[in-house]
Write an enzyme that holds these catalytic residues in place. Structure first.
Site, short mmCIF file in Angstrom:
data_model
loop_
_atom_site.label_atom_id
_atom_site.label_comp_id
_atom_site.label_asym_id
_atom_site.label_seq_id
_atom_site.Cartn_x
_atom_site.Cartn_y
_atom_site.Cartn_z
N HIS B 339 0.82 -1.22 0.00
CA HIS B 339 0.00 0.00 0.00
C HIS B 339 0.85 1.27 0.00
O HIS B 339 0.43 2.28 -0.56
CB HIS B 339 -0.94 0.01 1.20
CG HIS B 339 -2.17 -0.78 0.96
ND1 HIS B 339 -2.24 -2.13 1.18
CD2 HIS B 339 -3.39 -0.44 0.47
CE1 HIS B 339 -3.44 -2.57 0.86
NE2 HIS B 339 -4.16 -1.58 0.42
N GLY B 340 1.98 1.22 0.62
CA GLY B 340 2.78 2.45 0.59
C GLY B 340 4.01 2.35 1.44
O GLY B 340 4.11 1.51 2.35
#
Lengths: 314, 522
Positions: B339-340
């Site tokens: 996701h990041g």
């Protein structure tokens, strides 16, 4: 595929009809600036002789009933927010001017002397939207003339959205009696019969000064005032101008710019100047939350002083 | 180009119309050109001269092109090695997998790892030169990397044959409905569809449009409205106390679902307009009865990707108990990293992994307890409690997903109930004026991101639209047939009333501020 296009077309027609119905249906707009619609009603209905106040939020706290009593004029406080723009504001008032009217204008210092604020005012989309709402019959032909159909549609759509959300609020809270009100939903709570604030501004410290950084004004910035004055004179109405209240501390910091503003007005303004900037310089304790808003104590000083000035000018 | 932008509503009809007007053999070219245009327009519309040097955009384009070309040729090599029984196939797989992962690392994770190492070095009193790589994270990089990895691994496993048509393979990677935020489609499912000749079908197109409208409703009516409150509080949590932090957490959890599932619905709907069947990414996750159930319904294409290419190769649940639990945690942490590049995502994923492990550890105790108190005899109530419990746990972990930093997330969870004592006292005393003064900041013209007069109508609108959305989710959950079938069996006036309601909500209740979809940044 034809069936598909037909159904899509029907959807477009349905939405166009809905937009038209919502636009014309009575309703309120949950936005402070929608109070302009309610204020406009006063312009139509209040008896002459009238004294119409135009300016920013600094004017909202004046004691309208006291002015009415002392000067024997119906007071119509059209002021709302300096960020709406005085020129645009005066344009809305023009069609309603009557012989014998007195228009009392103020332009808060920031609206003229702060270049960022000045730029903001003249590109302010929110204000544009609510001036449109105030008199669509005047603005719609203008948009058509300029060919700004998309912008006009956008404004109408945004205003209709507000109205629909206001309906939803009223329905969800069983507030059916106010379903068909007009303008700002809280108008009768927040404003009195003259269009003044019903309650004084609350006091907060530190005083909000919105990073005020003043510069010298330019005389062309006030040409529209003379334009309006010429228009008013032709209608046998008079235009007065006064300098807004300001905390003395901030006055001293910006004295040269404020004086330049005064000089420009003295030299160029064709109407009547009823005061000097220093007349409304008060200590900080008279101010509420910002350098433009007087608290109850400050207002109790300002309104009588203004009455004296207006009496002199009348 | 955003799905909720005006430009897209010009782009899409043009693409679909021409798609059906041109002969089948040219359609892939048209879709490829449209997809490249879609991708480039996204950068064009977000390009700010002077802010990001133009050559960064060139890097982004070169990276994407190189992934496509390298994967295409390596897949052919792998297939050749497989056919000849050569062992060099594994080397090609290694190169093919490493290449997009290295690019992903450079573009997305380099700064994060570099700064993390610098922080550790600083903590230990060591000198570490932590230069920040000033680069642009390419839109959709996590998605196309996963597309390329699954393709190569599937070719290596022999699940699919390598695609010989470079144009079709490029289209598989770049297909515009899914390039920027998924669904992560498997080549086995999508590539054959590019060879199928699709004819215009009224019912399919109408269903696609309805799905798009529903996705748009979730995005612009619910998610973008909830986002205003969530953004206001999450961007300045220290300015708010308990009740607001709870409201913001709830707003965010509805925002993230409606935003991403709205996007996915639109992507599936767009595909459907042209006859493509894309995978559903969500299956009513907020009605899940456990965290593991929720993760089978949330971002389905990512989770199934991680299951097939990470979890099962690690042994899945057919290993020792500790190893199985280790595998679960690894998959969750990986999903967080996907996701990041931020600790907040890793903490969010770890919390979800922990929930899952905790539910495994406490399963028998919980079962005994529910039997003991008689809850298992009232299955509807038991299910409702499970659903609420799962939702609240997910919301709690979601705080870290949205928080701008771990310290903000920590502030959030440690202050969720501050001010409640005072609030309760005022509520019990029925002192409306005191309650107003406590809840509404008097020295601000806005309240939770809205102007004060607009706040109440906006919140009522959000609440009512959430009720509509919730009702539809519950109907779908409890029905064995798709909702569109149920609706299609109703009289015409009922159907048109529904369509009118939906359009009316889109036009009059939508937030038209062109807000990006949350998952675009992943």
């Amino acid at each position: 595929m034809i069936r598909m296009f037909r159904n899509i077309f029907i959807c477009f027609v349905l939405m166009a009809v809905s937009l038209t119905v919502v636009w014309f249906a009575p309703g309120t707009y949950p936005h402070d600036l929608a109070a302009m619609v309610n204020k406009k009603e006063m312009l139509k209905t209040r008896p002459s002789p009238r004294m119409i106040f135009v300016g920013g939020s600094s004017v909202l706290s004046i004691n309208g009933p006291l002015i009415e009593k002392e000067l024997k004029h119906s007071v119509i406080n059209m002021s709302l927010w300096g960020g709406m723009g005085t020129q645009e504001h005066l344009d809305e008032i023009r069609p309603f001017l009557r012989a014998g009217d007195v228009v009392v204008i103020t332009m808060e210092y920031g609206t003229l002397l702060d270049p960022r604020y000045y730029y903001y005012i003249h590109t302010n989309e929110e204000a544009k939207k609510f001036f449109f709402l105030m008199s669509p019959e005047r603005h719609i032909p203008e948009y058509f003339r300029k060919g700004n159909y998309a912008e006009m549609l956008k404004i109408m759509h945004e205003l209709s959205q507000m109205k629909v959300k206001s309906y939803l609020r009223n329905i969800a809270t069983f507030n059916f009696s106010h379903l068909c009100d007009k303008g700002f939903p809280n108008y009768h709570i927040e404003f009195d019969a003259n269009g003044d604030r019903a309650n004084p501004y609350m006091v907060f410290r530190p005083l909000g000064d919105r990073d005020t950084s003043f510069t010298y004004p330019h005389e062309k910035q006030i040409f529209f005032l003379n334009d309006f004055n010429d228009f008013a004179s032709a209608r046998k109405a008079r235009v007065f101008f006064y300098f807004s209240p300001f905390p003395d501390k901030y006055y001293l910091i910006n004295e040269k710019y404020i004086n330049a503003y005064y000089e420009i007005m003295k030299k160029n303004f064709k109407g009547t100047l009823i005061n000097k900037p220093s007349d409304f310089m008060y200590p900080e304790e008279y101010f509420a939350d910002t350098i433009y808003h007087l608290n109850a104590k400050g207002e109790n000083i300002r309104t009588p002083e203004m009455i004296t000035m207006l009496k002199r000018a009348l | 180009m955003l799905f909720n932008s005006l430009e897209f509503f010009i782009f899409l009809p043009a693409v679909v119309l021409l798609y059906f007007l041109i002969p089948h053999k040219w359609r892939w070219i048209w879709l490829l050109v449209s997809s490249i245009f879609f991708f480039c327009y996204f950068y064009y519309s977000t390009y700010i001269p002077g802010k990001v040097p133009f050559y960064y955009y060139i890097f982004v384009a070169v990276a994407l092109l190189s992934v496509i070309i390298v994967n295409y040729y390596i897949a052919l090599r792998i297939e050749k090695c497989r056919a000849s029984g050569s062992h060099t196939g594994s080397l090609y797989v290694f190169i093919g997998v490493a290449f997009p992962l290295i690019l992903l690392f450079i573009f997305k994770y380099f700064n994060f790892f570099n700064q993390s190492i610098a922080q550790i070095a600083n903590f230990l009193g060591l000198r570490y030169p932590s230069a920040v790589l000033n680069i642009l994270i390419p839109v959709g990089i996590s998605y196309y990397t996963f597309h390329s990895l699954s393709y190569l691994i599937d070719v290596h496993r022999g699940t699919i044959n390598a695609e010989r048509h470079l144009g079709i393979f490029s289209l598989y990677m770049l297909f515009f409905p899914k390039i920027v935020a998924g669904p992560i489609e498997r080549a086995k499912r999508l590539i054959p569809q590019f060879y199928e000749e699709h004819v215009f079908d009224y019912q399919r197109t109408a269903d696609g449009l309805k799905l798009m409208a529903w996705g748009l409703f979730k995005k612009i009516v619910i998610a973008d409205r909830a986002a205003i409150v969530a953004n206001e509080v999450f961007n300045n949590p220290q300015g708010y106390f308990g009740i607001y932090l709870i409201i913001a957490s709830l707003c965010f959890i509805f925002q993230v679902y409606c935003d991403f599932s709205g996007y996915s619905d639109m992507a599936v709907g767009i595909g459907q307009l042209m006859g493509f069947r894309l995978t559903d990414n969500f299956k009513r996750p907020y009605l899940s009865k456990s965290i593991s159930d929720l993760w089978r319904r949330w971002h389905i294409t990512l989770i199934s990707w991680l299951r097939d290419y990470v979890y099962i190769p690690m042994g899945g649940n057919r290993v020792a108990r500790w190893r199985w639990q280790y595998n679960i945690m690894v998959v969750f942490i990986l999903s967080g990293i996907w996701h990041g590049a931020n600790w907040t995502f890793i903490i969010w994923a770890a919390m979800n992994g922990f929930y899952q492990l905790f539910s495994i550890w406490t399963n028998s105790i919980r079962n005994k307890f529910t039997s003991f108190i008689g809850l298992s005899k009232v299955p509807k109530l038991h299910n409702a409690i499970k659903i609420i419990n799962t939702f609240l746990l997910f919301t709690f972990a979601g705080i870290f997903f949205r928080a701008n930093s771990t310290s903000d997330g920590w502030y959030f969870i440690t202050n969720l109930f501050t001010g409640f004592g005072k609030l309760m006292k005022i509520v019990i005393a029925l002192d409306y004026e005191k309650l107003r003064l406590l809840l509404v900041p008097q020295n601000k013209v806005t309240f939770l991101g809205f102007s004060k007069p607009a706040f109440f109508p906006e919140m009522i609108t959000l609440f009512l639209t959430l009720v509509v959305w919730g009702a539809i989710e519950i109907i779908q959950e409890n029905s064995s047939r798709p909702l569109r079938i149920i609706i299609s069996e109703k009289p015409w006036y009922f159907r048109w009333a529904l369509y009118f309601g939906m359009l009316f909500a889109l036009v009059f209740l939508g937030v038209y501020s062109n807000q990006q979809f949350i998952y675009f940044k992943f």
